[in-house]
Motif scaffolding. Sequence first.
Motif, PDB file in Angstrom:
ATOM      1  N   GLU A  32      24.340  36.024  26.443  1.00 24.13           N
ATOM      2  CA  GLU A  32      25.730  36.460  26.275  1.00 24.13           C
ATOM      3  C   GLU A  32      26.662  35.753  27.245  1.00 24.13           C
ATOM      4  N   ILE A  33      26.265  35.658  28.523  1.00 19.28           N
ATOM      5  CA  ILE A  33      27.129  35.009  29.516  1.00 19.28           C
ATOM      6  C   ILE A  33      27.287  33.518  29.219  1.00 19.28           C
ATOM      7  N   SER A  34      26.234  32.878  28.711  1.00 25.79           N
ATOM      8  CA  SER A  34      26.309  31.437  28.441  1.00 25.79           C
ATOM      9  C   SER A  34      27.314  31.102  27.347  1.00 25.79           C
ATOM     10  N   GLN A  35      27.747  32.095  26.569  1.00 24.55           N
ATOM     11  CA  GLN A  35      28.737  31.860  25.516  1.00 24.55           C
ATOM     12  C   GLN A  35      30.176  31.850  26.044  1.00 24.55           C
ATOM     13  N   ILE A  36      30.364  32.228  27.304  1.00 29.16           N
ATOM     14  CA  ILE A  36      31.709  32.197  27.895  1.00 29.16           C
ATOM     15  C   ILE A  36      32.102  30.729  28.098  1.00 29.16           C
ATOM     16  N   PRO A  37      33.296  30.339  27.615  1.00 28.07           N
ATOM     17  CA  PRO A  37      33.726  28.943  27.786  1.00 28.07           C
ATOM     18  C   PRO A  37      33.705  28.512  29.253  1.00 28.07           C
ATOM     19  N   GLU A  62      36.356  40.121  33.966  1.00 29.92           N
ATOM     20  CA  GLU A  62      36.362  40.968  32.766  1.00 29.92           C
ATOM     21  C   GLU A  62      35.616  40.303  31.614  1.00 29.92           C
ATOM     22  N   ALA A  63      35.675  38.975  31.521  1.00 36.06           N
ATOM     23  CA  ALA A  63      34.927  38.255  30.488  1.00 36.06           C
ATOM     24  C   ALA A  63      33.430  38.385  30.744  1.00 36.06           C
ATOM     25  N   ALA A  67      30.601  40.383  28.418  1.00 33.74           N
ATOM     26  CA  ALA A  67      29.363  39.734  27.974  1.00 33.74           C
ATOM     27  C   ALA A  67      28.148  40.565  28.375  1.00 33.74           C
ATOM     28  N   VAL A  68      28.150  41.076  29.596  1.00 37.10           N
ATOM     29  CA  VAL A  68      27.033  41.903  30.076  1.00 37.10           C
ATOM     30  C   VAL A  68      26.972  43.199  29.269  1.00 37.10           C
ATOM     31  N   ASP A  69      28.126  43.794  28.994  1.00 42.12           N
ATOM     32  CA  ASP A  69      28.172  45.009  28.166  1.00 42.12           C
ATOM     33  C   ASP A  69      27.611  44.734  26.776  1.00 42.12           C
ATOM     34  N   GLY A  72      24.091  44.943  26.596  1.00 47.72           N
ATOM     35  CA  GLY A  72      23.556  46.298  26.776  1.00 47.72           C
ATOM     36  C   GLY A  72      23.307  46.687  28.219  1.00 47.72           C
ATOM     37  N   PHE A  73      23.943  45.995  29.143  1.00 48.86           N
ATOM     38  CA  PHE A  73      23.745  46.280  30.561  1.00 48.86           C
ATOM     39  C   PHE A  73      25.089  46.484  31.243  1.00 48.86           C
ATOM     40  N   GLU A  74      25.051  46.750  32.547  1.00 48.56           N
ATOM     41  CA  GLU A  74      26.286  47.026  33.275  1.00 48.56           C
ATOM     42  C   GLU A  74      26.457  46.065  34.432  1.00 48.56           C
ATOM     43  N   LEU A  75      27.659  45.485  34.515  1.00 49.44           N
ATOM     44  CA  LEU A  75      27.994  44.607  35.631  1.00 49.44           C
ATOM     45  C   LEU A  75      28.406  45.474  36.806  1.00 49.44           C
ATOM     46  N   ALA A  76      27.671  45.349  37.926  1.00 51.84           N
ATOM     47  CA  ALA A  76      27.978  46.119  39.110  1.00 51.84           C
ATOM     48  C   ALA A  76      28.996  45.385  39.985  1.00 51.84           C
ATOM     49  N   GLY A  77      29.222  44.097  39.729  1.00 55.54           N
ATOM     50  CA  GLY A  77      30.158  43.301  40.504  1.00 55.54           C
ATOM     51  C   GLY A  77      29.498  42.041  40.994  1.00 55.54           C
ATOM     52  N   GLN A  78      30.178  41.362  41.889  1.00 56.99           N
ATOM     53  CA  GLN A  78      29.610  40.147  42.455  1.00 56.99           C
ATOM     54  C   GLN A  78      28.692  40.508  43.612  1.00 56.99           C
ATOM     55  N   ALA A  79      27.585  39.793  43.694  1.00 57.70           N
ATOM     56  CA  ALA A  79      26.594  40.076  44.732  1.00 57.70           C
ATOM     57  C   ALA A  79      27.037  39.538  46.067  1.00 57.70           C
TER      58      ALA A  79
END
Length: 79
Positions: A32-37, A62-63, A67-69, A72-79
Amino acid sequence: MTAQTDTTGPVTTVYQVTGMSCGHCEGSVSGEISQIPGVSSVKAVASTGEVTVVSDAPLDEEAVRAAVDEAGFELAGQA
């Protein structure tokens, strides 16, 4: 805390994703993330929840969240 390189070249950002538990999870998130331009590579690691993204420019969080949503998962933020 943000892990980014100099913005004149490729940008590497590490995100924290919750809920990944296996290789299939890693593949779903990476796909999913790899599809972000602008994204050139994605490496997800289920054991740590870290997703490393290399892109041409800083990504809109937000993009990435969308993609993470979608995976089926949740983005907790940047590590």
